[in-house]
Design a protein around this motif. Structure first.
Motif, PDB file in Angstrom:
ATOM      1  N   SER A  39       0.480  -1.283   0.392  1.00 57.35           N
ATOM      2  CA  SER A  39       0.220  -0.182   0.060  1.00 57.35           C
ATOM      3  C   SER A  39       1.022   1.391  -0.007  1.00 57.35           C
ATOM      4  O   SER A  39       0.826   1.981   0.766  1.00 57.35           O
ATOM      5  N   ASN A  40       1.444   1.401  -1.084  1.00 59.93           N
ATOM      6  CA  ASN A  40       2.729   2.587  -1.540  1.00 59.93           C
ATOM      7  C   ASN A  40       2.020   3.763  -0.951  1.00 59.93           C
ATOM      8  O   ASN A  40       1.594   4.505  -2.395  1.00 59.93           O
ATOM      9  N   TYR A  41       1.857   4.638  -0.464  1.00 56.37           N
ATOM     10  CA  TYR A  41       1.429   6.465  -0.096  1.00 56.37           C
ATOM     11  C   TYR A  41       2.436   6.715  -0.630  1.00 56.37           C
ATOM     12  O   TYR A  41       2.206   8.357  -0.233  1.00 56.37           O
ATOM     13  N   SER A  42       3.908   6.337  -0.994  1.00 57.00           N
ATOM     14  CA  SER A  42       5.203   7.624  -1.238  1.00 57.00           C
ATOM     15  C   SER A  42       5.630   7.215  -2.279  1.00 57.00           C
ATOM     16  O   SER A  42       5.450   6.327  -3.091  1.00 57.00           O
ATOM     17  N   ILE A  43       5.699   9.000  -2.678  1.00 61.11           N
ATOM     18  CA  ILE A  43       6.179   9.741  -3.829  1.00 61.11           C
ATOM     19  C   ILE A  43       7.420   9.427  -3.899  1.00 61.11           C
ATOM     20  O   ILE A  43       7.849   9.483  -5.016  1.00 61.11           O
ATOM     21  N   GLU A  44       8.304   8.656  -2.944  1.00 65.35           N
ATOM     22  CA  GLU A  44      10.067   9.295  -2.837  1.00 65.35           C
ATOM     23  C   GLU A  44      10.587   7.921  -3.285  1.00 65.35           C
ATOM     24  O   GLU A  44      10.281   6.186  -2.441  1.00 65.35           O
ATOM     25  N   ILE A  45      10.681   7.764  -4.415  1.00 69.90           N
ATOM     26  CA  ILE A  45      11.256   6.679  -5.892  1.00 69.90           C
ATOM     27  C   ILE A  45      12.337   5.822  -4.899  1.00 69.90           C
ATOM     28  O   ILE A  45      12.464   5.175  -5.047  1.00 69.90           O
ATOM     29  N   VAL A  46      13.701   6.027  -4.233  1.00 67.25           N
ATOM     30  CA  VAL A  46      14.634   5.568  -3.409  1.00 67.25           C
ATOM     31  C   VAL A  46      14.486   4.728  -2.850  1.00 67.25           C
ATOM     32  O   VAL A  46      14.777   4.095  -2.424  1.00 67.25           O
ATOM     33  N   TYR A  47      13.347   5.186  -1.503  1.00 71.41           N
ATOM     34  CA  TYR A  47      12.409   4.659  -0.499  1.00 71.41           C
ATOM     35  C   TYR A  47      12.050   2.761  -1.081  1.00 71.41           C
ATOM     36  O   TYR A  47      12.177   2.618  -0.355  1.00 71.41           O
ATOM     37  N   LEU A  48      10.905   3.858  -2.321  1.00 73.32           N
ATOM     38  CA  LEU A  48      10.038   2.601  -3.103  1.00 73.32           C
ATOM     39  C   LEU A  48      11.591   1.620  -3.323  1.00 73.32           C
ATOM     40  O   LEU A  48      10.991   0.545  -2.722  1.00 73.32           O
ATOM     41  N   ILE A  49      12.172   1.563  -4.188  1.00 68.88           N
ATOM     42  CA  ILE A  49      13.723   0.318  -4.859  1.00 68.88           C
ATOM     43  C   ILE A  49      13.789  -0.159  -3.507  1.00 68.88           C
ATOM     44  O   ILE A  49      13.762  -1.123  -3.099  1.00 68.88           O
ATOM     45  N   LEU A  50      14.437   0.530  -2.227  1.00 68.66           N
ATOM     46  CA  LEU A  50      14.896   0.565  -1.614  1.00 68.66           C
ATOM     47  C   LEU A  50      13.628  -0.566  -0.421  1.00 68.66           C
ATOM     48  O   LEU A  50      13.951  -1.988  -0.391  1.00 68.66           O
ATOM     49  N   GLU A  51      12.469   0.318  -0.303  1.00 71.66           N
ATOM     50  CA  GLU A  51      11.499  -1.522   0.770  1.00 71.66           C
ATOM     51  C   GLU A  51      11.120  -2.805  -0.782  1.00 71.66           C
ATOM     52  O   GLU A  51      11.404  -3.809   0.151  1.00 71.66           O
ATOM     53  N   GLN A  52      11.467  -2.504  -1.806  1.00 73.50           N
ATOM     54  CA  GLN A  52      11.287  -3.373  -2.598  1.00 73.50           C
ATOM     55  C   GLN A  52      11.968  -4.755  -2.642  1.00 73.50           C
ATOM     56  O   GLN A  52      11.363  -5.870  -2.883  1.00 73.50           O
ATOM     57  N   SER A  53      13.322  -3.763  -2.359  1.00 73.17           N
ATOM     58  CA  SER A  53      14.162  -4.680  -2.916  1.00 73.17           C
ATOM     59  C   SER A  53      14.383  -4.990  -1.715  1.00 73.17           C
ATOM     60  O   SER A  53      14.771  -6.672  -1.720  1.00 73.17           O
ATOM     61  N   VAL A  54      14.243  -5.180  -0.493  1.00 72.20           N
ATOM     62  CA  VAL A  54      14.353  -5.307   0.633  1.00 72.20           C
ATOM     63  C   VAL A  54      12.721  -6.334   0.960  1.00 72.20           C
ATOM     64  O   VAL A  54      13.307  -7.434   1.216  1.00 72.20           O
ATOM     65  N   LYS A  55      12.213  -6.584   0.558  1.00 65.74           N
ATOM     66  CA  LYS A  55      10.901  -7.289   0.146  1.00 65.74           C
ATOM     67  C   LYS A  55      11.140  -8.343  -0.928  1.00 65.74           C
ATOM     68  O   LYS A  55      10.610  -9.372  -0.268  1.00 65.74           O
ATOM     69  N   ALA A 139      18.752  12.560  -0.286  1.00 65.19           N
ATOM     70  CA  ALA A 139      17.570  12.958   0.409  1.00 65.19           C
ATOM     71  C   ALA A 139      16.128  12.857   0.240  1.00 65.19           C
ATOM     72  O   ALA A 139      15.213  12.130   0.873  1.00 65.19           O
ATOM     73  N   MET A 140      16.076  13.173  -0.945  1.00 72.30           N
ATOM     74  CA  MET A 140      14.720  14.117  -1.087  1.00 72.30           C
ATOM     75  C   MET A 140      13.807  13.297  -2.010  1.00 72.30           C
ATOM     76  O   MET A 140      12.935  12.197  -2.062  1.00 72.30           O
ATOM     77  N   GLY A 141      14.804  11.548  -2.495  1.00 78.47           N
ATOM     78  CA  GLY A 141      14.377  10.106  -2.484  1.00 78.47           C
ATOM     79  C   GLY A 141      13.243   9.143  -1.896  1.00 78.47           C
ATOM     80  O   GLY A 141      13.374   8.402  -1.754  1.00 78.47           O
ATOM     81  N   PHE A 142      14.376   9.795  -0.511  1.00 77.67           N
ATOM     82  CA  PHE A 142      13.651   9.223   1.027  1.00 77.67           C
ATOM     83  C   PHE A 142      12.664   9.758   1.721  1.00 77.67           C
ATOM     84  O   PHE A 142      11.451   9.364   1.890  1.00 77.67           O
ATOM     85  N   HIS A 143      13.147  11.475   1.503  1.00 75.77           N
ATOM     86  CA  HIS A 143      11.680  12.227   1.635  1.00 75.77           C
ATOM     87  C   HIS A 143      11.985  13.726   1.296  1.00 75.77           C
ATOM     88  O   HIS A 143      12.752  14.611   0.941  1.00 75.77           O
ATOM     89  N   PHE A 144      10.306  13.819   0.188  1.00 79.35           N
ATOM     90  CA  PHE A 144      10.515  15.151  -0.834  1.00 79.35           C
ATOM     91  C   PHE A 144      10.459  16.457   0.081  1.00 79.35           C
ATOM     92  O   PHE A 144      10.872  16.948  -0.811  1.00 79.35           O
ATOM     93  N   SER A 145      10.694  16.643   1.134  1.00 77.04           N
ATOM     94  CA  SER A 145      10.828  17.917   1.196  1.00 77.04           C
ATOM     95  C   SER A 145      12.465  18.052   1.879  1.00 77.04           C
ATOM     96  O   SER A 145      12.641  19.678   1.983  1.00 77.04           O
ATOM     97  N   SER A 146      12.941  17.563   1.675  1.00 75.26           N
ATOM     98  CA  SER A 146      14.158  17.671   1.335  1.00 75.26           C
ATOM     99  C   SER A 146      15.294  18.949   0.250  1.00 75.26           C
ATOM    100  O   SER A 146      15.791  19.287   0.188  1.00 75.26           O
ATOM    101  N   ILE A 147      13.713  18.649  -0.576  1.00 78.74           N
ATOM    102  CA  ILE A 147      14.319  20.151  -1.959  1.00 78.74           C
ATOM    103  C   ILE A 147      14.357  20.964  -1.320  1.00 78.74           C
ATOM    104  O   ILE A 147      14.821  22.010  -2.149  1.00 78.74           O
ATOM    105  N   ILE A 148      13.654  21.834  -0.643  1.00 78.82           N
ATOM    106  CA  ILE A 148      14.690  23.370  -0.017  1.00 78.82           C
ATOM    107  C   ILE A 148      15.780  23.291  -0.127  1.00 78.82           C
ATOM    108  O   ILE A 148      16.507  24.417  -0.372  1.00 78.82           O
ATOM    109  N   PHE A 149      16.897  22.430   0.769  1.00 83.58           N
ATOM    110  CA  PHE A 149      18.224  22.403   0.766  1.00 83.58           C
ATOM    111  C   PHE A 149      19.023  22.797  -1.151  1.00 83.58           C
ATOM    112  O   PHE A 149      20.079  22.352  -1.177  1.00 83.58           O
TER     113      PHE A 149
END
Length: 186
Positions: A39-55, A139-149
């Protein structure tokens, strides 16, 4: 040297402790449900790739929390090394990390890792902006809020910036608008 080594061991201990936790933190069950039920509610692609790889490789959510904890601690370690923080100062920095980023990251796993990556990335700011930008994108690949940096690249003398009352009001309005639009929701 002894204090520096102790600080490093403390960081590793925290990473392991954080990684093996079970049902600790507000978002734990949400992340766990996302992991097992896709039930991926995240748009952060790096996290999704990591999550699916571990799964795919382990199908065990605890492995994912361990990997996230190790990565968070690794980027804190790299940031401390890049700044040549040693001895008692390193111990204080590690304790600050544990109490102000580490423990809260039990609730905000992706955001905690993103903050750790940004902390490391800032060691490249204005020395190697390409590397800085790549780490901000990671960092944005894990949490989009990092875009401000990303904007920090354009401020050469950021420590000399003086923001008047109009600047603070503008930042407040921007913060309210982004909050209203849900830009930085976790």
């Amino acid at each position: 040297k002894i204090t520096t080594n102790f600080s490093n061991y403390l960081l590793v201990f925290f990473a392991v402790l954080s990684g093996i936790r079970y049902d600790v933190g507000i978002d734990y069950l949400n992340y766990q449900d996302s992991f097992y039920y896709s039930s991926n509610y995240s748009i952060e692609i790096v996290y999704l790739i990591l999550e699916q790889s571990v799964k795919f490789l382990f199908n065990d959510f605890v492995v994912l929390t361990m990997v996230m904890s190790i990565l968070t601690s690794l980027f804190i370690y790299l940031a401390l090394n890049s700044r040549k923080i040693i001895g008692f100062d390193r111990l204080i920095a590690v304790c600050f990390f544990i109490f102000f980023l580490g423990i809260p990251s039990f609730n905000l796993m992706r955001q905690g890792l993103s903050i750790a990556i940004i902390y490391y990335a800032t060691s490249f700011l204005h020395k190697n902006n390409r590397k800085y930008g790549l780490y901000v994108l990671l960092a944005m690949g894990f949490h989009f809020s990092s875009i401000i940096f990303l904007g920090l690249i354009f401020f050469k003398n950021i420590s000399k910036i003086s923001i008047g009352i109009k600047g603070y009001l503008l930042l407040g309005v921007i913060a309210c608008i982004t909050n209203f639009l849900g830009v930085f929701k976790y």
